[in-house]
Design a protein around this motif. Sequence first.
Motif, PDB file in Angstrom:
ATOM      1  N   GLU A 179      -2.706  14.709   6.051  1.00 28.58           N
ATOM      2  CA  GLU A 179      -3.222  15.531   7.150  1.00 28.58           C
ATOM      3  C   GLU A 179      -2.809  14.863   8.460  1.00 28.58           C
ATOM      4  OE1 GLU A 179      -4.238  18.190   9.320  1.00 28.58           O
ATOM      5  OE2 GLU A 179      -5.001  18.605   7.306  1.00 28.58           O
ATOM      6  N   PRO A 180      -1.823  15.431   9.145  1.00 32.49           N
ATOM      7  CA  PRO A 180      -1.271  14.782  10.335  1.00 32.49           C
ATOM      8  C   PRO A 180      -2.294  14.379  11.406  1.00 32.49           C
ATOM      9  CG  PRO A 180       0.084  16.626   9.683  1.00 32.49           C
ATOM     10  CD  PRO A 180      -1.149  16.682   8.828  1.00 32.49           C
ATOM     11  N   ILE A 181      -3.388  15.124  11.515  1.00 29.65           N
ATOM     12  CA  ILE A 181      -4.343  14.798  12.574  1.00 29.65           C
ATOM     13  C   ILE A 181      -5.326  13.702  12.158  1.00 29.65           C
ATOM     14  CG2 ILE A 181      -4.214  17.103  13.583  1.00 29.65           C
ATOM     15  CD1 ILE A 181      -6.942  17.699  12.286  1.00 29.65           C
ATOM     16  N   GLU A 182      -5.245  13.254  10.899  1.00 34.06           N
ATOM     17  CA  GLU A 182      -6.128  12.194  10.423  1.00 34.06           C
ATOM     18  C   GLU A 182      -5.386  10.861  10.455  1.00 34.06           C
ATOM     19  OE1 GLU A 182      -8.907  11.075   6.542  1.00 34.06           O
ATOM     20  OE2 GLU A 182      -8.122  13.099   6.815  1.00 34.06           O
ATOM     21  N   PRO A 183      -5.846   9.917  11.278  1.00 37.33           N
ATOM     22  CA  PRO A 183      -5.115   8.653  11.412  1.00 37.33           C
ATOM     23  C   PRO A 183      -5.321   7.707  10.230  1.00 37.33           C
ATOM     24  CG  PRO A 183      -7.107   8.601  12.749  1.00 37.33           C
ATOM     25  CD  PRO A 183      -7.019   9.985  12.165  1.00 37.33           C
ATOM     26  N   VAL A 184      -4.314   6.917   9.956  1.00 38.18           N
ATOM     27  CA  VAL A 184      -4.362   5.880   8.933  1.00 38.18           C
ATOM     28  C   VAL A 184      -4.115   4.540   9.622  1.00 38.18           C
ATOM     29  CG1 VAL A 184      -3.186   4.899   6.931  1.00 38.18           C
ATOM     30  CG2 VAL A 184      -3.639   7.346   7.033  1.00 38.18           C
ATOM     31  N   ARG A 185      -4.961   3.575   9.337  1.00 34.26           N
ATOM     32  CA  ARG A 185      -4.793   2.258   9.948  1.00 34.26           C
ATOM     33  C   ARG A 185      -3.724   1.467   9.190  1.00 34.26           C
ATOM     34  NH1 ARG A 185     -10.184  -0.748  10.230  1.00 34.26           N
ATOM     35  NH2 ARG A 185      -9.795  -1.118   8.029  1.00 34.26           N
ATOM     36  N   VAL A 186      -2.741   0.996   9.903  1.00 32.83           N
ATOM     37  CA  VAL A 186      -1.696   0.170   9.294  1.00 32.83           C
ATOM     38  C   VAL A 186      -2.287  -1.192   8.945  1.00 32.83           C
ATOM     39  CG1 VAL A 186       0.550  -0.929   9.663  1.00 32.83           C
ATOM     40  CG2 VAL A 186       0.111   1.381  10.561  1.00 32.83           C
ATOM     41  N   LYS A 187      -1.957  -1.701   7.780  1.00 35.13           N
ATOM     42  CA  LYS A 187      -2.501  -2.969   7.317  1.00 35.13           C
ATOM     43  C   LYS A 187      -2.120  -4.114   8.260  1.00 35.13           C
ATOM     44  CE  LYS A 187      -2.658  -1.914   2.355  1.00 35.13           C
ATOM     45  NZ  LYS A 187      -2.149  -2.280   1.014  1.00 35.13           N
ATOM     46  N   ALA A 188      -2.965  -5.120   8.301  1.00 32.96           N
ATOM     47  CA  ALA A 188      -2.698  -6.286   9.138  1.00 32.96           C
ATOM     48  C   ALA A 188      -1.522  -7.095   8.606  1.00 32.96           C
ATOM     49  CB  ALA A 188      -3.946  -7.171   9.221  1.00 32.96           C
ATOM     50  N   ALA A 189      -1.329  -7.081   7.289  1.00 34.42           N
ATOM     51  CA  ALA A 189      -0.240  -7.832   6.673  1.00 34.42           C
ATOM     52  C   ALA A 189       0.207  -7.123   5.403  1.00 34.42           C
ATOM     53  CB  ALA A 189      -0.691  -9.261   6.329  1.00 34.42           C
ATOM     54  N   CYS A 190       1.480  -7.255   5.081  1.00 36.86           N
ATOM     55  CA  CYS A 190       2.032  -6.630   3.883  1.00 36.86           C
ATOM     56  C   CYS A 190       1.446  -7.280   2.638  1.00 36.86           C
ATOM     57  CB  CYS A 190       3.552  -6.770   3.883  1.00 36.86           C
ATOM     58  SG  CYS A 190       4.346  -6.163   2.382  1.00 36.86           S
ATOM     59  N   CYS A 191       0.995  -6.457   1.700  1.00 44.76           N
ATOM     60  CA  CYS A 191       0.372  -6.957   0.470  1.00 44.76           C
ATOM     61  C   CYS A 191       1.398  -7.241  -0.624  1.00 44.76           C
ATOM     62  CB  CYS A 191      -0.665  -5.961  -0.039  1.00 44.76           C
ATOM     63  SG  CYS A 191       0.040  -4.379  -0.579  1.00 44.76           S
ATOM     64  N   MET A 192       2.683  -7.057  -0.318  1.00 39.71           N
ATOM     65  CA  MET A 192       3.791  -7.372  -1.221  1.00 39.71           C
ATOM     66  C   MET A 192       3.791  -6.543  -2.505  1.00 39.71           C
ATOM     67  SD  MET A 192       5.073  -9.451   0.858  1.00 39.71           S
ATOM     68  CE  MET A 192       6.551  -9.866  -0.053  1.00 39.71           C
ATOM     69  N   SER A 193       3.204  -5.360  -2.469  1.00 40.91           N
ATOM     70  CA  SER A 193       3.196  -4.514  -3.665  1.00 40.91           C
ATOM     71  C   SER A 193       4.611  -4.109  -4.080  1.00 40.91           C
ATOM     72  CB  SER A 193       2.343  -3.266  -3.432  1.00 40.91           C
ATOM     73  OG  SER A 193       2.893  -2.468  -2.401  1.00 40.91           O
ATOM     74  N   TYR A 194       5.541  -4.130  -3.139  1.00 46.69           N
ATOM     75  CA  TYR A 194       6.906  -3.699  -3.452  1.00 46.69           C
ATOM     76  C   TYR A 194       7.698  -4.755  -4.224  1.00 46.69           C
ATOM     77  CZ  TYR A 194       8.828  -6.531   0.411  1.00 46.69           C
ATOM     78  OH  TYR A 194       9.189  -7.567   1.249  1.00 46.69           O
ATOM     79  N   VAL A 195       7.152  -5.970  -4.349  1.00 43.56           N
ATOM     80  CA  VAL A 195       7.837  -6.977  -5.172  1.00 43.56           C
ATOM     81  C   VAL A 195       7.120  -7.140  -6.512  1.00 43.56           C
ATOM     82  CG1 VAL A 195       8.923  -8.242  -3.296  1.00 43.56           C
ATOM     83  CG2 VAL A 195       6.614  -8.866  -4.004  1.00 43.56           C
ATOM     84  N   LYS A 196       6.475  -6.062  -6.952  1.00 45.32           N
ATOM     85  CA  LYS A 196       5.893  -6.011  -8.284  1.00 45.32           C
ATOM     86  C   LYS A 196       6.729  -5.062  -9.143  1.00 45.32           C
ATOM     87  CE  LYS A 196       1.186  -6.631  -6.520  1.00 45.32           C
ATOM     88  NZ  LYS A 196      -0.153  -5.990  -6.398  1.00 45.32           N
ATOM     89  N   GLU A 197       6.600  -5.188 -10.426  1.00 47.00           N
ATOM     90  CA  GLU A 197       7.339  -4.337 -11.353  1.00 47.00           C
ATOM     91  C   GLU A 197       7.025  -2.867 -11.076  1.00 47.00           C
ATOM     92  OE1 GLU A 197       6.938  -3.571 -16.064  1.00 47.00           O
ATOM     93  OE2 GLU A 197       7.336  -5.667 -15.499  1.00 47.00           O
ATOM     94  N   GLY A 198       8.026  -2.100 -10.696  1.00 48.96           N
ATOM     95  CA  GLY A 198       7.836  -0.691 -10.378  1.00 48.96           C
ATOM     96  C   GLY A 198       7.114  -0.448  -9.068  1.00 48.96           C
ATOM     97  N   GLY A 199       6.936  -1.494  -8.275  1.00 50.73           N
ATOM     98  CA  GLY A 199       6.155  -1.380  -7.043  1.00 50.73           C
ATOM     99  C   GLY A 199       6.929  -0.790  -5.875  1.00 50.73           C
ATOM    100  N   LYS A 200       6.172  -0.294  -4.917  1.00 45.86           N
ATOM    101  CA  LYS A 200       6.741   0.259  -3.689  1.00 45.86           C
ATOM    102  C   LYS A 200       5.860  -0.162  -2.520  1.00 45.86           C
ATOM    103  CE  LYS A 200       8.479   4.363  -6.111  1.00 45.86           C
ATOM    104  NZ  LYS A 200       8.419   5.846  -6.210  1.00 45.86           N
TER     105      LYS A 200
END
Length: 262
Positions: A215-236
Amino acid sequence: MTDGEPFNQDLKKELEATFFIKINQLNKEADSYYKLNELQKEAVMKEVMKERTAACKGLDERAGGANMMKWVAYLCTAHQYTVSHYDSWLDYEDLAFYVKGDEVGFSLIKADCTKLPEGDREKVLTEKYKALFDRLRPVIEMVALTSTLPIQQAFGLLCNPFYKQQEAWMVTADDERKKQINDDLHTLREVDCEVFGLKRNPYDVTFRYVDSWWEPIEPVRVKAACCMSYVKEGGKKCYACPKLTKEERKARGEEIKREKSM
């Protein structure tokens, strides 16, 4: 124990259910069990990194480091919860990181709560915070060293579950408690950055917001730091990952939409 009184049972249950903190349970039958002084040793933390990386199906130790920082973040957040909801400070002689099957977290040894004074609360809390991070800083630095995470990112990962919890607390708190939560947060954010060995207090973060993918009008807070989920098996990378460019975030949002519609 600080005053010989029984540990508050309601708080004990909340700490275990929400923050994965066990009170006065040694967990001698745990698969692995590392006390605070052991976690400060490079050889020990390397073993922890191997365990955590394997547990989260990480492709390298950066994933294991981020996973370990999640549990440290829960520990720190548990302190803030106790402060702002029970007007008390978590005291303990020692702590240990344990893994027992699917159970992971910290165990506080000879733990108790000390009531915060009504006067000089900010001054007392500041000293408590300094003592806490003086105690945990060597562990966090060792996580960064053995996982190759930048030290700023390791400390930044304290904020992801912390501010998520803070947001949830504000939803259910009455006006008086909301003020206390905000006042205590202000005190934490004002702790001298030298306590963390950084140029900036990691909790003193200014969040940015982006449009949500649903929903474009609903804001999402960007994380303070990357949780590194993309360096997990099948992660993004998460939609709220601070590493995403505007174009990458838009593409990730479209990808999530397709996944949800399947």
